[in-house]
Design a protein around this motif. Structure first.
Motif, mmCIF file in Angstrom:
data_model
loop_
_atom_site.group_PDB
_atom_site.id
_atom_site.type_symbol
_atom_site.label_atom_id
_atom_site.label_comp_id
_atom_site.label_asym_id
_atom_site.label_seq_id
_atom_site.Cartn_x
_atom_site.Cartn_y
_atom_site.Cartn_z
ATOM 1 N N ARG A 1 0.858 -1.191 0.000
ATOM 2 C CA ARG A 1 0.000 0.000 0.000
ATOM 3 C C ARG A 1 0.889 1.236 0.000
ATOM 4 N NH1 ARG A 1 -2.340 3.596 3.737
ATOM 5 N NH2 ARG A 1 -4.416 4.331 3.108
ATOM 6 N N SER A 2 0.605 2.162 -0.882
ATOM 7 C CA SER A 2 1.376 3.397 -0.973
ATOM 8 C C SER A 2 0.738 4.475 -0.106
ATOM 9 C CB SER A 2 1.469 3.866 -2.421
ATOM 10 O OG SER A 2 0.181 4.168 -2.930
ATOM 11 N N SER A 3 1.428 5.581 0.051
ATOM 12 C CA SER A 3 0.926 6.652 0.917
ATOM 13 C C SER A 3 -0.341 7.303 0.372
ATOM 14 C CB SER A 3 2.013 7.719 1.116
ATOM 15 O OG SER A 3 2.447 8.222 -0.128
ATOM 16 N N ASN A 4 -0.598 7.160 -0.922
ATOM 17 C CA ASN A 4 -1.832 7.729 -1.486
ATOM 18 C C ASN A 4 -2.991 6.727 -1.468
ATOM 19 O OD1 ASN A 4 -1.325 5.968 -3.573
ATOM 20 N ND2 ASN A 4 -0.859 7.534 -5.110
ATOM 21 N N ALA B 1 6.782 1.719 -2.355
ATOM 22 C CA ALA B 1 5.712 2.255 -1.505
ATOM 23 C C ALA B 1 6.238 3.282 -0.513
ATOM 24 C CB ALA B 1 5.008 1.112 -0.777
ATOM 25 N N ILE B 2 7.335 2.978 0.165
ATOM 26 C CA ILE B 2 7.827 3.891 1.198
ATOM 27 C C ILE B 2 8.474 5.138 0.601
ATOM 28 C CG2 ILE B 2 8.097 2.033 2.870
ATOM 29 C CD1 ILE B 2 11.136 2.205 2.421
ATOM 30 N N LEU B 3 8.904 5.058 -0.658
ATOM 31 C CA LEU B 3 9.518 6.213 -1.317
ATOM 32 C C LEU B 3 8.501 7.081 -2.056
ATOM 33 C CD1 LEU B 3 12.693 4.522 -2.837
ATOM 34 C CD2 LEU B 3 12.641 6.140 -0.927
ATOM 35 N N GLY B 4 7.258 6.658 -2.106
ATOM 36 C CA GLY B 4 6.248 7.423 -2.820
ATOM 37 C C GLY B 4 6.289 7.227 -4.318
ATOM 38 N N LEU B 5 6.870 6.125 -4.785
ATOM 39 C CA LEU B 5 6.928 5.814 -6.207
ATOM 40 C C LEU B 5 5.690 5.003 -6.608
ATOM 41 C CD1 LEU B 5 10.662 4.637 -6.420
ATOM 42 C CD2 LEU B 5 9.760 6.951 -6.739
ATOM 43 N N PRO B 6 5.350 4.986 -7.894
ATOM 44 C CA PRO B 6 4.233 4.134 -8.325
ATOM 45 C C PRO B 6 4.520 2.671 -8.011
ATOM 46 C CG PRO B 6 4.868 5.672 -10.064
ATOM 47 C CD PRO B 6 5.932 5.762 -9.003
ATOM 48 N N LEU B 7 3.488 1.949 -7.604
ATOM 49 C CA LEU B 7 3.648 0.524 -7.337
ATOM 50 C C LEU B 7 3.835 -0.232 -8.647
ATOM 51 C CD1 LEU B 7 0.943 -0.011 -4.558
ATOM 52 C CD2 LEU B 7 3.401 0.369 -4.281
ATOM 53 N N GLY B 8 4.606 -1.316 -8.592
ATOM 54 C CA GLY B 8 4.898 -2.100 -9.777
ATOM 55 C C GLY B 8 3.871 -3.179 -10.040
ATOM 56 N N ASP B 9 4.042 -3.845 -11.174
ATOM 57 C CA ASP B 9 3.172 -4.934 -11.582
ATOM 58 C C ASP B 9 3.485 -6.157 -10.725
ATOM 59 O OD1 ASP B 9 1.724 -6.906 -12.889
ATOM 60 O OD2 ASP B 9 2.386 -6.338 -14.898
ATOM 61 N N ALA B 10 2.475 -6.707 -10.058
ATOM 62 C CA ALA B 10 2.674 -7.838 -9.149
ATOM 63 C C ALA B 10 2.366 -9.180 -9.793
ATOM 64 C CB ALA B 10 1.808 -7.653 -7.903
#
Length: 352
Positions: free
Chosen positions: A193-196, A291-300
């Motif tokens: 989960r990202s910050s947004n 996630a912790i850096l605020g970057l877009p999440l990757g394809d899982a």
């Protein structure tokens, strides 16, 4: 807010999870600093910096935080209060730690999100244990509220006359008494989960344990577990959102006849997600870093039709030469020194 390559990630804990996290961060151009009380933690070997300090040393943690742009942790058995000195640099925050560290608090919290757990009672005395047997029946398992992992701090009760021995076996510590569940399999949801608030879940892994320690994880998890996937991911997402968790969160489940039951949560990257390094388009370690850096999440998604991960426990590591020679096997050794019984020394991933 996102952090550009060249920024520094602080990792509290120097074990294999921190090691693999630092390797994933370096590939994206980020530096990692490790904070750990041991002289030569295995994560420090692959990091840009290392601070040796006690996990409850507030001054050392404050100084460490000043050297980092963001700070995370690789395991949950950390004193929570000292970490508050890191402020909003700490991702995930201390709420996730506090909930995951106490099994009674964890079960209350999970229930509050709408997810299901096994019937349970908090116990603080032998009398409480006997009362729990009366209410929940047997079999029943006692689990210490704190510091239990890989089967430690647990004792089974299969008849009333075993209550005292089980209570003694866990050191007469505050615990939870949990009804023994009949289940078809164990599985986990590894979710970022990202910050947004964006979330990504990896394909579910079927987990097989020996002696309380994870032995293998297999993806896809099989039809019986896949049938529970949507509901399990909804539960994991609800837990992450209620915690305001930023980073990877792992939720372990029992696959029961009437649906998925949450066993426990881990507010971090997880052993059952190690297959993702070779098996998924984005590994759990890179996903946590993103996630912790605020970057877009990757394809899982899976890169192939399936994958399996085998833990190398204790003397299993002596098979390293055979594994290196095995076509299609990807070997990861943690360089943790002595191969003690029950110690996770590495893992091997196989893609199919």
């Amino acid at each position: 807010m996102s952090f550009a390559p060249g920024s520094t990630i602080g990792i509290i804990g120097g074990g294999q999870l921190g090691r693999m996290m630092a390797m994933a961060a370096a590939r994206l151009g980020y530096k990692c600093r490790i904070f750990d009380p041991h002289e030569s933690p295995c994560a420090a070997e692959v990091a840009a910096g290392f601070t040796r300090g006690a996990f409850d040393d507030v001054d050392a943690l404050r100084c460490f935080g000043e050297q980092c742009d963001v700070v995370t942790y690789e395991f949950e058995n950390l004193p929570v209060e000292p970490l508050s000195v890191l402020g909003d640099k700490l991702r995930p925050g201390t709420r996730s730690l506090a909930v995951a560290q106490d099994r009674a608090e964890e079960k209350r919290f999970v229930e509050s999100t709408g997810a299901r757990v096994a019937p349970w009672r908090a116990v603080d005395s032998l009398e409480d244990v006997r009362a729990a047997i009366g209410e929940l029946g047997v079999p029943l398992v006692l689990k210490t509220r704190r510091y239990g992992y890989d089967g430690k701090g647990q004792s089974w009760i299969r008849s009333l006359d075993e209550a005292e021995a089980a209570w003694e076996a866990i050191g007469r510590q505050p615990a939870v008494a949990e009804a023994g569940m009949t289940f078809d399999a164990e599985f986990s949801v590894v979710l970022a989960r990202s910050s947004n608030g964006d979330t990504r879940a990896f394909p579910l892994a079927r987990n097989e344990h020996e002696g309380g320690i994870l032995r293998t994880s297999i993806v896809p998890a099989g039809p019986a577990i896949e049938a529970l996937a949507d509901g399990a991911i909804v539960s994991a997402r609800a837990i992450a959102e209620a915690l305001d968790h930023v980073g990877v969160l792992t939720v372990e489940f029992f696959a029961c006849a009437d649906g998925a039951i949450v066993n426990e949560i881990a507010p971090r990257v997880h052993n059952s997600g190690h297959w993702t390094i070779e098996g998924a388009k984005t590994s759990q370690f890179e996903q946590h870093v993103r996630a912790i850096l605020g970057l877009p999440l990757g394809d899982a998604a899976l890169v192939a039709s399936g994958a399996s991960m085998e833990n190398l426990i204790g003397s299993d590591v002596d098979r390293w030469a055979d594994i290196v020679a095995e076509p299609g096997a990807s070997l990861h050794l943690y360089n943790k020194g002595e191969a003690r019984p029950g110690r996770k020394m590495g893992h091997v991933t196989r893609i199919r």
